[in-house]
Design a protein around this motif. Sequence first.
Motif, PDB file in Angstrom:
ATOM      1  N   GLN A 126       0.845  -1.190   0.000  1.00 56.03           N
ATOM      2  CA  GLN A 126       0.000   0.000   0.000  1.00 56.03           C
ATOM      3  C   GLN A 126       0.885   1.246   0.000  1.00 56.03           C
ATOM      4  OE1 GLN A 126      -4.080   0.584   1.446  1.00 56.03           O
ATOM      5  NE2 GLN A 126      -3.094   1.280   3.332  1.00 56.03           N
ATOM      6  N   ALA A 127       0.469   2.238  -0.787  1.00 52.11           N
ATOM      7  CA  ALA A 127       1.203   3.498  -0.859  1.00 52.11           C
ATOM      8  C   ALA A 127       0.193   4.634  -0.788  1.00 52.11           C
ATOM      9  CB  ALA A 127       1.987   3.573  -2.158  1.00 52.11           C
ATOM     10  N   VAL A 128       0.680   5.815  -0.488  1.00 52.33           N
ATOM     11  CA  VAL A 128      -0.176   7.007  -0.571  1.00 52.33           C
ATOM     12  C   VAL A 128       0.491   7.971  -1.551  1.00 52.33           C
ATOM     13  CG1 VAL A 128      -1.191   6.762   1.726  1.00 52.33           C
ATOM     14  CG2 VAL A 128       0.956   8.023   1.465  1.00 52.33           C
ATOM     15  N   ASP A 129      -0.328   8.699  -2.279  1.00 49.78           N
ATOM     16  CA  ASP A 129       0.247   9.507  -3.362  1.00 49.78           C
ATOM     17  C   ASP A 129       1.094  10.668  -2.839  1.00 49.78           C
ATOM     18  OD1 ASP A 129      -1.142  12.089  -3.229  1.00 49.78           O
ATOM     19  OD2 ASP A 129      -2.943  11.009  -3.781  1.00 49.78           O
ATOM     20  N   TRP A 130       0.872  11.039  -1.552  1.00 44.41           N
ATOM     21  CA  TRP A 130       1.538  12.255  -1.069  1.00 44.41           C
ATOM     22  C   TRP A 130       2.897  11.985  -0.404  1.00 44.41           C
ATOM     23  CZ3 TRP A 130      -3.167  10.434   0.773  1.00 44.41           C
ATOM     24  CH2 TRP A 130      -3.175   9.908   2.070  1.00 44.41           C
ATOM     25  N   ILE A 131       3.372  10.765  -0.457  1.00 46.10           N
ATOM     26  CA  ILE A 131       4.753  10.513  -0.012  1.00 46.10           C
ATOM     27  C   ILE A 131       5.512   9.934  -1.208  1.00 46.10           C
ATOM     28  CG2 ILE A 131       6.229   9.512   1.771  1.00 46.10           C
ATOM     29  CD1 ILE A 131       3.752   8.973   3.459  1.00 46.10           C
ATOM     30  N   PRO A 132       5.980  10.786  -2.132  1.00 47.60           N
ATOM     31  CA  PRO A 132       6.537  10.331  -3.412  1.00 47.60           C
ATOM     32  C   PRO A 132       7.686   9.338  -3.244  1.00 47.60           C
ATOM     33  CG  PRO A 132       6.416  12.735  -3.313  1.00 47.60           C
ATOM     34  CD  PRO A 132       6.013  12.241  -1.971  1.00 47.60           C
ATOM     35  N   GLU A 133       8.500   9.544  -2.254  1.00 46.14           N
ATOM     36  CA  GLU A 133       9.667   8.679  -2.090  1.00 46.14           C
ATOM     37  C   GLU A 133       9.235   7.230  -1.832  1.00 46.14           C
ATOM     38  OE1 GLU A 133      12.640  10.036   0.749  1.00 46.14           O
ATOM     39  OE2 GLU A 133      13.224   7.942   1.074  1.00 46.14           O
ATOM     40  N   MET A 134       8.277   7.071  -0.937  1.00 45.35           N
ATOM     41  CA  MET A 134       7.822   5.720  -0.641  1.00 45.35           C
ATOM     42  C   MET A 134       6.992   5.143  -1.791  1.00 45.35           C
ATOM     43  SD  MET A 134       7.124   5.370   3.373  1.00 45.35           S
ATOM     44  CE  MET A 134       7.170   3.612   3.161  1.00 45.35           C
ATOM     45  N   LEU A 135       6.252   6.027  -2.432  1.00 52.45           N
ATOM     46  CA  LEU A 135       5.472   5.574  -3.595  1.00 52.45           C
ATOM     47  C   LEU A 135       6.412   4.961  -4.640  1.00 52.45           C
ATOM     48  CD1 LEU A 135       2.763   5.492  -5.196  1.00 52.45           C
ATOM     49  CD2 LEU A 135       3.290   7.792  -6.010  1.00 52.45           C
ATOM     50  N   TYR A 136       7.492   5.685  -4.898  1.00 50.90           N
ATOM     51  CA  TYR A 136       8.479   5.200  -5.867  1.00 50.90           C
ATOM     52  C   TYR A 136       9.091   3.864  -5.401  1.00 50.90           C
ATOM     53  CZ  TYR A 136      12.839   4.785  -8.438  1.00 50.90           C
ATOM     54  OH  TYR A 136      13.870   4.305  -9.203  1.00 50.90           O
TER      55      TYR A 136
ATOM     56  N   LEU B 193      -7.474   0.267   9.498  1.00 51.69           N
ATOM     57  CA  LEU B 193      -7.694   1.338   8.534  1.00 51.69           C
ATOM     58  C   LEU B 193      -7.026   2.639   8.978  1.00 51.69           C
ATOM     59  CD1 LEU B 193     -11.430   0.588   7.711  1.00 51.69           C
ATOM     60  CD2 LEU B 193      -9.384  -0.193   6.507  1.00 51.69           C
ATOM     61  N   ASP B 194      -6.835   2.785  10.268  1.00 47.75           N
ATOM     62  CA  ASP B 194      -6.252   4.025  10.772  1.00 47.75           C
ATOM     63  C   ASP B 194      -5.379   3.688  11.970  1.00 47.75           C
ATOM     64  OD1 ASP B 194      -5.705   6.661  11.003  1.00 47.75           O
ATOM     65  OD2 ASP B 194      -7.692   7.240  11.772  1.00 47.75           O
ATOM     66  N   PRO B 195      -4.117   3.978  11.965  1.00 42.42           N
ATOM     67  CA  PRO B 195      -3.355   4.640  10.907  1.00 42.42           C
ATOM     68  C   PRO B 195      -3.250   3.806   9.633  1.00 42.42           C
ATOM     69  CG  PRO B 195      -1.875   3.748  12.581  1.00 42.42           C
ATOM     70  CD  PRO B 195      -3.264   3.564  13.096  1.00 42.42           C
ATOM     71  N   VAL B 196      -3.043   4.519   8.514  1.00 39.68           N
ATOM     72  CA  VAL B 196      -2.976   3.865   7.214  1.00 39.68           C
ATOM     73  C   VAL B 196      -1.612   3.192   7.043  1.00 39.68           C
ATOM     74  CG1 VAL B 196      -2.928   4.269   4.709  1.00 39.68           C
ATOM     75  CG2 VAL B 196      -4.588   5.475   6.146  1.00 39.68           C
ATOM     76  N   PRO B 197      -1.597   1.860   6.881  1.00 44.70           N
ATOM     77  CA  PRO B 197      -0.296   1.208   6.680  1.00 44.70           C
ATOM     78  C   PRO B 197       0.273   1.523   5.298  1.00 44.70           C
ATOM     79  CG  PRO B 197      -2.075  -0.400   6.624  1.00 44.70           C
ATOM     80  CD  PRO B 197      -2.705   0.922   6.903  1.00 44.70           C
ATOM     81  N   VAL B 198       1.546   1.818   5.245  1.00 42.31           N
ATOM     82  CA  VAL B 198       2.222   2.092   3.976  1.00 42.31           C
ATOM     83  C   VAL B 198       3.486   1.239   3.918  1.00 42.31           C
ATOM     84  CG1 VAL B 198       3.506   3.821   2.650  1.00 42.31           C
ATOM     85  CG2 VAL B 198       1.312   4.420   3.677  1.00 42.31           C
ATOM     86  N   GLY B 199       3.616   0.521   2.836  1.00 35.71           N
ATOM     87  CA  GLY B 199       4.795  -0.342   2.690  1.00 35.71           C
ATOM     88  C   GLY B 199       4.388  -1.677   2.093  1.00 35.71           C
ATOM     89  N   ILE B 200       5.270  -2.647   2.181  1.00 37.14           N
ATOM     90  CA  ILE B 200       4.994  -3.965   1.602  1.00 37.14           C
ATOM     91  C   ILE B 200       4.357  -4.838   2.673  1.00 37.14           C
ATOM     92  CG2 ILE B 200       5.979  -5.981   0.453  1.00 37.14           C
ATOM     93  CD1 ILE B 200       8.280  -4.159  -0.428  1.00 37.14           C
ATOM     94  N   LEU B 201       3.129  -5.249   2.429  1.00 37.94           N
ATOM     95  CA  LEU B 201       2.446  -6.100   3.407  1.00 37.94           C
ATOM     96  C   LEU B 201       2.833  -7.558   3.231  1.00 37.94           C
ATOM     97  CD1 LEU B 201       0.331  -3.560   2.926  1.00 37.94           C
ATOM     98  CD2 LEU B 201      -1.001  -4.923   4.538  1.00 37.94           C
ATOM     99  N   TYR B 202       2.917  -7.971   1.963  1.00 36.17           N
ATOM    100  CA  TYR B 202       3.176  -9.392   1.738  1.00 36.17           C
ATOM    101  C   TYR B 202       3.962  -9.597   0.465  1.00 36.17           C
ATOM    102  CZ  TYR B 202       2.440 -14.409   1.239  1.00 36.17           C
ATOM    103  OH  TYR B 202       2.636 -15.750   1.109  1.00 36.17           O
TER     104      TYR B 202
END
Lengths: 642, 330
Positions: free
Chosen positions: B183-193, B272-281
Amino acid sequence: MNDTSIKQFVNEIPRQARSPAAKKAVTLKEHIVEIISDSGEGAQRCGQSLGSIAARMGNGIWTVEIIPAEIRPPARSVAGASGNRIRLGSERITNGGDNTDLIVAFNEQALLGRVRAGELKPDCTILLESMWRDNKDPKITAAYIETCNQLVAAGYKVHEVPMERECLSVVADAHRGKNMFALGMLCSIYSLDMQLAREQIALTFGKKGQSIIEPNIKLLEAGFTWAEVNLDFKYRIPAVRSSEPQIVANGNTALALGVLASGMDICAMYPITPATSASHYLSDVFEKVGGIVHQAEDEIAACAFAIGASYAGKCAVTITSGPGYSLKQEGLGLAVMAEIPLVVVNVQRGGPSTGLPTKAEQGDLMAAIFGSHGDAPKVVMAASTIEDCFYSVITARKIAETFNMVVVLLTDANLATSQQPFPRPQFNKSWLAPPVDQSAIPAGAKPYDWDATTGLARRFIPGQPNGMHTVTGLTHDRLSHVAYDAEINEESIRARSLKLAALQKTLKTPPLFGDEKGDLLIIGWGSTKGAIEEAVESMRAEGCKVSSMHLRFLQPLPPGIKEVMQRFKKVMTIEGNWSDRPQDELIDETNRRYSAVATLLRARYLIDVDCWSEVMGQPIKPGTICRVIRDQLKKQAEAEQS
Amino acid sequence: MTMTATQCLLQMYDEHYDLEDYQSGVPRWCTGCGDNAILAAVQRLCRDENLRPEKTAFISGIGCSSRFPHYMKTYGFHGIHGRALPIAEGVKMARPDLHVFVNTGDGDCCSIGAAHWIHAIRYNMNMTVLLHDNQIYGLTKMQASPTTPLGTKSNTTPRGSYLAPLNPLSITLGVQNVSFVAQAVDWIPEMLYDIIKAAYHHKGFSFIRIVQRCPEWLPEMFEPWLHDPNRILVLNHENGLQVSASLSKVYKNLQAHDPSDLNRAREIASNLDPVPVGILYRNPDVPRYEEVRHAGQMRSTDLIEKGLNAEFDKFTVWPQETEAQTQPVM
């Protein structure tokens, strides 16, 4: 087992003593035979084997499966008849024919189903399993005796045969072997070559080994001997042996062989009757030549998968039947819009909705031509014979890739399950698709550079350097850029439509069967060809001025049809789909719904084409067509006189 | 075809691509739309991985997100609503040599194309799937989607949406053969990439749900998360993504999570909150359908001819030999 070892093996089986009774065989030109049983008792295998043996002897054959809609209908039920009908003849046979001359039935209830369906000739010979006469359930015994008496009273020639008892003298479980006993009886009745019959059994059970082959051959011989000794009739249908090897297969197998031969390498499908058996066979063999059958999660996905595969490589195929065809419509519109070649096979069944899943109908022509929203021109072809099922796939693939179009190939449940020999095709390299073009695209070339005359444009395939672009279902310009400009919309629709005209210019006028002019022209399409031509031939023999023309291309219609129609006093289509009956109270010229091809011909050529059609869920019989022609000609003669 | 050394060198030189080699047209997304951030990250990935544009295909369905292929100077297929995945599967099966990406939205993937989504996970074909999840239908002007939070007012739910949203991560993690979920969020470009890059390198069906802002229809929706870095749960692990020092100064809510742990991944997904960002599986060992089916085999004319003739043999009735004809019928 290879051919030689089969022959050796069957030669080594001790033969039973030949019957001393030498009956004189009556020579026949043709006969229609049925073998019916409950589902799972092997009547279909018996029928198919009979067809193969006769074909090997050089007889013309056409076999039709008799299939109940359920997998396992209740035993001994009127609706549960499962089996095969085989029309045997001295010459080439092109259709299932009219009514049955001789039937082998494993129980009287399944037989009753065929009697009630009006499938038997009035004096049909019946060979009926007699074991039910002594059943421990008195109800069964009573039902059997009652039916038997009724059949005799109705004029059928009933022969009770103790099949079970006779089989038990050879094997422990008669249930599984009765079909081969029946095959032996039929070999005796039709004076078929027993050596070929033994070889056929060895071929059929080859994978299962000699322990299965041997008892089956014994059952075959027991049936043969029983018939020789106990039956007072014998027939012979002279055959002219072909000097050419023949393929004996049903339409769905021929279709799958056509997929192999076309060089296509991906088939995406979803299970649906009666199309699935083509995919069954293809699943078994496609991988041997590097092909893949993908069973998708649904019909829509099967269509989309095939479109994706076509887009990125060679033309792909998706095979379905009516309801599945409906589900694919949006995808077909996309393929039309993006100009992605695609072959779609629709093995038609009775409709609408779930309709008659195992029965034949020609009800999907309009959906094939006009389906999908907006203006979505597609090529629509129909196979008319088993052989045609094979070659049509090759043609369809070629047209799809030459014109970057969707080609819909229509067959139906009749072709799908019928067997008819056709000359073994000689492999031809030109059948195959060329390798996927990966050469660089010249600078400045456009992905939709529609030719002003033909509408054709070169397709760019992923992997081709300089060809990068995004295909889209949105209206797009020559660069494949999304365009909302009205002029571009017209320009692109024009180009896609012109491709049909370009194809039409390459087509030939369909040949006429019969004279070039006359009183009546019958026009048909698809699986009715054999029956129509047989009827036309026999009516011509009676002196009627009738000819027929069979359409292979329904969209575009080939050139020259109007000129042909104008040479006849009356034109009529014969089709297996609905047309309103003129005699119905509310039906008149302003509201009558005509059959599909009649509607098309009337609209295109402004000729008053009439139609006759039926939707009885079974192939139209040549005898029925004769009656229709006779009635029509009589009507015309009366009109002329008055 | 053999090549001279000079040609090889020239080709190496040619095959260095810049960002502009992947850029096509001017995106017509709204100002502030999260799709722009996804496009930027993907174009950067293509450049960094030096993907040959002609060997790369972006497949999409219908919706704002699905305009994506038009803005890439690669091959692209802007298909029909919900069917991006089966089209992409066909592409991959026919051409395993292509890099396949899929752009799909919450309506496209989780509603009209939901059946395909479930089965695509099972097929586990090697492709990178970007779920642009803005939790609303944008192109058709603001209708509730399957991921719209309960009670959200939209044009089809004027008194608030009636149903609890489905959770794309939980669903994906619940399907047999799942092999990569992030899961990624659009507003953290570095992690999105970084996440898209990890997904690209995974061999199999890499599914990234990208929480994406829709300034047009749901301008307020993500504000609380945007302004409070602690409401982002950053998944950090040596086997997954390792958050940079600079980023961890802002996003301090880190959680160690080994992406090989499916059960833990499912637990994280359900929060759902906080929103997890990163590789889940991530499981690199799940069989890939295109390999199971031996896609991309070389098929010579000879092979087809032999195969076809072998099949003809099965159905051939040969003319009888002369001696057999003279034998009497028994």
